[in-house]
Design a protein around this motif. Sequence first.
Motif, PDB file in Angstrom:
ATOM      1  N   THR A 229      -4.683 -13.251   6.766  1.00  0.00           N
ATOM      2  CA  THR A 229      -3.437 -13.843   7.247  1.00  0.00           C
ATOM      3  C   THR A 229      -2.698 -12.840   8.130  1.00  0.00           C
ATOM      4  O   THR A 229      -3.010 -11.639   8.125  1.00  0.00           O
ATOM      5  N   ARG A 230      -1.711 -13.334   8.830  1.00  0.00           N
ATOM      6  CA  ARG A 230      -0.888 -12.463   9.661  1.00  0.00           C
ATOM      7  C   ARG A 230      -0.148 -11.437   8.796  1.00  0.00           C
ATOM      8  O   ARG A 230       0.055 -10.297   9.194  1.00  0.00           O
ATOM      9  N   TYR A 231       0.219 -11.847   7.587  1.00  0.00           N
ATOM     10  CA  TYR A 231       0.922 -10.931   6.680  1.00  0.00           C
ATOM     11  C   TYR A 231       0.043  -9.741   6.305  1.00  0.00           C
ATOM     12  O   TYR A 231       0.523  -8.603   6.237  1.00  0.00           O
ATOM     13  N   ILE A 232      -1.225  -9.992   6.041  1.00  0.00           N
ATOM     14  CA  ILE A 232      -2.140  -8.886   5.716  1.00  0.00           C
ATOM     15  C   ILE A 232      -2.294  -7.967   6.918  1.00  0.00           C
ATOM     16  O   ILE A 232      -2.303  -6.740   6.779  1.00  0.00           O
ATOM     17  N   PHE A 233      -2.401  -8.538   8.112  1.00  0.00           N
ATOM     18  CA  PHE A 233      -2.509  -7.716   9.321  1.00  0.00           C
ATOM     19  C   PHE A 233      -1.326  -6.748   9.419  1.00  0.00           C
ATOM     20  O   PHE A 233      -1.507  -5.549   9.636  1.00  0.00           O
ATOM     21  N   TYR A 234      -0.118  -7.259   9.242  1.00  0.00           N
ATOM     22  CA  TYR A 234       1.050  -6.384   9.332  1.00  0.00           C
ATOM     23  C   TYR A 234       1.147  -5.438   8.135  1.00  0.00           C
ATOM     24  O   TYR A 234       1.675  -4.337   8.263  1.00  0.00           O
ATOM     25  N   ASN A 235       0.619  -5.830   6.983  1.00  0.00           N
ATOM     26  CA  ASN A 235       0.527  -4.908   5.845  1.00  0.00           C
ATOM     27  C   ASN A 235      -0.422  -3.762   6.170  1.00  0.00           C
ATOM     28  O   ASN A 235      -0.188  -2.629   5.756  1.00  0.00           O
ATOM     29  N   TRP A 236      -1.511  -4.042   6.885  1.00  0.00           N
ATOM     30  CA  TRP A 236      -2.418  -2.979   7.323  1.00  0.00           C
ATOM     31  C   TRP A 236      -1.671  -1.994   8.213  1.00  0.00           C
ATOM     32  O   TRP A 236      -1.806  -0.782   8.061  1.00  0.00           O
ATOM     33  N   LEU A 237      -0.917  -2.511   9.177  1.00  0.00           N
ATOM     34  CA  LEU A 237      -0.198  -1.630  10.104  1.00  0.00           C
ATOM     35  C   LEU A 237       0.817  -0.748   9.395  1.00  0.00           C
ATOM     36  O   LEU A 237       1.070   0.373   9.828  1.00  0.00           O
ATOM     37  N   SER A 238       1.388  -1.243   8.313  1.00  0.00           N
ATOM     38  CA  SER A 238       2.404  -0.464   7.593  1.00  0.00           C
ATOM     39  C   SER A 238       1.849   0.251   6.363  1.00  0.00           C
ATOM     40  O   SER A 238       2.612   0.786   5.567  1.00  0.00           O
ATOM     41  N   ALA A 239       0.528   0.239   6.198  1.00  0.00           N
ATOM     42  CA  ALA A 239      -0.168   0.938   5.104  1.00  0.00           C
ATOM     43  C   ALA A 239       0.189   0.387   3.727  1.00  0.00           C
ATOM     44  O   ALA A 239       0.132   1.098   2.744  1.00  0.00           O
ATOM     45  N   LYS A 240       0.523  -0.893   3.659  1.00  0.00           N
ATOM     46  CA  LYS A 240       0.799  -1.513   2.367  1.00  0.00           C
ATOM     47  C   LYS A 240      -0.461  -2.094   1.741  1.00  0.00           C
ATOM     48  O   LYS A 240      -0.491  -2.362   0.547  1.00  0.00           O
ATOM     49  N   THR A 241      -1.485  -2.315   2.558  1.00  0.00           N
ATOM     50  CA  THR A 241      -2.750  -2.867   2.098  1.00  0.00           C
ATOM     51  C   THR A 241      -3.882  -2.043   2.694  1.00  0.00           C
ATOM     52  O   THR A 241      -3.833  -1.673   3.868  1.00  0.00           O
ATOM     53  N   ARG A 242      -4.916  -1.767   1.895  1.00  0.00           N
ATOM     54  CA  ARG A 242      -6.059  -0.988   2.353  1.00  0.00           C
ATOM     55  C   ARG A 242      -6.928  -1.822   3.293  1.00  0.00           C
ATOM     56  O   ARG A 242      -7.108  -3.021   3.092  1.00  0.00           O
ATOM     57  N   ILE A 243      -7.485  -1.191   4.318  1.00  0.00           N
ATOM     58  CA  ILE A 243      -8.389  -1.852   5.252  1.00  0.00           C
ATOM     59  C   ILE A 243      -9.816  -1.563   4.784  1.00  0.00           C
ATOM     60  O   ILE A 243     -10.243  -0.408   4.753  1.00  0.00           O
ATOM     61  N   SER A 244     -10.554  -2.605   4.420  1.00  0.00           N
ATOM     62  CA  SER A 244     -11.926  -2.411   3.934  1.00  0.00           C
ATOM     63  C   SER A 244     -12.826  -1.941   5.076  1.00  0.00           C
ATOM     64  O   SER A 244     -12.502  -2.098   6.256  1.00  0.00           O
ATOM     65  N   LYS A 245     -13.979  -1.371   4.726  1.00  0.00           N
ATOM     66  CA  LYS A 245     -14.929  -0.904   5.748  1.00  0.00           C
ATOM     67  C   LYS A 245     -15.417  -2.050   6.612  1.00  0.00           C
ATOM     68  O   LYS A 245     -15.565  -1.908   7.823  1.00  0.00           O
ATOM     69  N   ALA A 246     -15.672  -3.210   6.000  1.00  0.00           N
ATOM     70  CA  ALA A 246     -16.127  -4.370   6.770  1.00  0.00           C
ATOM     71  C   ALA A 246     -15.053  -4.798   7.776  1.00  0.00           C
ATOM     72  O   ALA A 246     -15.370  -5.122   8.929  1.00  0.00           O
ATOM     73  N   ASP A 247     -13.812  -4.764   7.348  1.00  0.00           N
ATOM     74  CA  ASP A 247     -12.715  -5.125   8.246  1.00  0.00           C
ATOM     75  C   ASP A 247     -12.520  -4.071   9.330  1.00  0.00           C
ATOM     76  O   ASP A 247     -12.203  -4.400  10.476  1.00  0.00           O
ATOM     77  N   GLN A 248     -12.726  -2.815   9.000  1.00  0.00           N
ATOM     78  CA  GLN A 248     -12.637  -1.753  10.004  1.00  0.00           C
ATOM     79  C   GLN A 248     -13.675  -1.990  11.097  1.00  0.00           C
ATOM     80  O   GLN A 248     -13.372  -1.866  12.288  1.00  0.00           O
ATOM     81  N   LYS A 249     -14.881  -2.345  10.691  1.00  0.00           N
ATOM     82  CA  LYS A 249     -15.943  -2.604  11.672  1.00  0.00           C
ATOM     83  C   LYS A 249     -15.616  -3.825  12.521  1.00  0.00           C
ATOM     84  O   LYS A 249     -15.846  -3.821  13.731  1.00  0.00           O
ATOM     85  N   ALA A 250     -15.062  -4.863  11.908  1.00  0.00           N
ATOM     86  CA  ALA A 250     -14.686  -6.065  12.656  1.00  0.00           C
ATOM     87  C   ALA A 250     -13.581  -5.746  13.667  1.00  0.00           C
ATOM     88  O   ALA A 250     -13.608  -6.238  14.804  1.00  0.00           O
TER      89      ALA A 250
END
Length: 77
Positions: free
Chosen positions: A39-60
């Motif tokens: 979701t868009r919320y998870i994307f912005y959580n990634w930017l603010s370091a509130k949610t971890r970015i998985s390796k698969a998502d990093q590759k994507a």
Amino acid sequence: MEENNKKLLADKLSKWYYSLPVNEFKEVRDKIITECEITRYIFYNWLSAKTRISKADQKAIELVANKEIFKWEQNQN
């Protein structure tokens, strides 16, 4: 350790994302959301370091960016 890693990944993502031209933000964000199936919320959580970015998502994200954003040497197990 986990918090430091989460913050480091968020810093790398935000540094790349905010270096884009402003008129590309929405398009790139939407591509990342679609590729990572988030979701868009998870994307912005990634930017603010509130949610971890998985390796698969990093590759994507790197596929969308068409460049290396995250370093892989340290976390290759």
